[in-house]
Design a protein around this motif. Structure first.
Motif, short mmCIF file in Angstrom:
data_model
loop_
_atom_site.label_atom_id
_atom_site.label_comp_id
_atom_site.label_asym_id
_atom_site.label_seq_id
_atom_site.Cartn_x
_atom_site.Cartn_y
_atom_site.Cartn_z
N ILE A 1 38.11 34.07 45.17
CA ILE A 1 36.40 34.82 45.03
C ILE A 1 36.83 35.81 43.90
CG2 ILE A 1 35.14 36.37 46.63
CD1 ILE A 1 36.21 34.77 49.02
N LYS B 1 35.96 39.18 42.54
CA LYS B 1 35.07 40.46 42.81
C LYS B 1 35.10 41.37 41.52
CE LYS B 1 35.99 40.57 47.65
NZ LYS B 1 36.40 41.39 48.60
N HIS C 1 34.68 44.79 39.86
CA HIS C 1 34.84 46.29 40.05
C HIS C 1 33.97 47.17 39.16
CE1 HIS C 1 37.95 45.40 43.19
NE2 HIS C 1 38.03 44.42 42.42
N VAL D 1 37.94 42.80 36.93
CA VAL D 1 37.52 41.87 38.27
C VAL D 1 38.99 41.93 39.00
CG1 VAL D 1 36.16 40.64 37.09
CG2 VAL D 1 38.42 39.98 36.89
N ASP E 1 40.36 37.30 45.08
CA ASP E 1 40.80 37.16 46.44
C ASP E 1 41.20 35.74 46.62
OD1 ASP E 1 40.66 39.72 46.73
OD2 ASP E 1 38.63 39.92 48.10
N THR F 1 45.40 38.99 47.61
CA THR F 1 44.99 39.33 46.34
C THR F 1 45.79 38.82 45.22
OG1 THR F 1 43.20 40.82 47.36
CG2 THR F 1 43.70 40.79 44.66
N TYR G 1 43.33 44.02 48.35
CA TYR G 1 43.30 44.99 47.02
C TYR G 1 43.78 46.48 47.43
CZ TYR G 1 41.25 47.12 42.95
OH TYR G 1 40.96 47.67 41.78
#
Length: 133
Positions: free
Chosen positions: A87, A89, A91, A96, A99, A108, A122
Motif C-alpha cells: 500500500i 502512502k 506523505h 512515500v 505498507d 512498513t 510507520y
C-alpha cells in the motif's frame, strides 16, 4: 492476481539519516546502495487494479518483485499473492512509504539503521522514501 493498471520507472531514495542511499536489487538480494550505481537501483512501480502497488526489478533480476512474504524482505519470482503487494502512502509530494498487505499487515518497508527490513508501522523518516521518476 490483480492485473496491472499502470506502471512507471522509479528510483527510491531513502530519507532521514540514510539520505543519498537508494533501494537496490542485485545478486538476488535487497539492500541500500550508496548513490545510483546502475540498473540495480531502478524499479518498475506497478499500480494494480486493487489500488495496491508492486515493485518489479529490471536488469539481471527482471521478473522478480520486492516481497515481504514470510515476514522477510526478499525478491520473489512474479507476484505470487499479497506478499508482493504494497500500500503506497503519500506523505508529501514525492515522499512515500510502503505498507505491507496480507499476513504482514501493520509493517512498513524500512531503511532505518542503514538496513533494509520490515518495521512495525510507520515510525518516521526511517520508513520514508523519495519517489523519483
Amino acid at each position: 492476481m490483480n492485473p496491472i493498471k499502470s506502471s512507471k520507472i522509479v528510483l527510491l531514495q531513502a530519507q532521514g539519516k540514510e539520505v543519498g542511499k537508494y533501494l537496490s536489487h542485485g545478486n538476488g538480494q535487497v539492500f541500500l546502495q550508496n548513490g545510483i550505481q546502475g540498473l540495480g537501483e531502478v524499479f518498475i512501480l506497478e499500480e494494480l487494479s486493487n489500488g495496491r502497488v508492486a515493485l518489479k526489478c529490471i536488469s539481471r533480476e527482471e521478473g522478480l518483485y520486492l516481497s515481504h512474504a514470510f515476514d522477510k524482505l526478499w525478491l520473489q519470482n512474479g507476484i505470487q499473492g499479497e506478499g508482493e503487494e504494497w500500500i503506497l502512502k503519500v506523505h508529501s509530494p514525492n515522499k512515500v512509504s510502503f505498507d505491507c498487505c496480507g499476513k504482514e499487515v501493520g509493517k512498513t518497508l524500512s531503511h532505518a539503521f542503514d538496513k533494509m527490513w520490515l518495521q512495525e508501522g510507520y515510525q518516521g523518516e526511517g520508513e520514508l522514501w523519495e519517489l523519483l521518476d
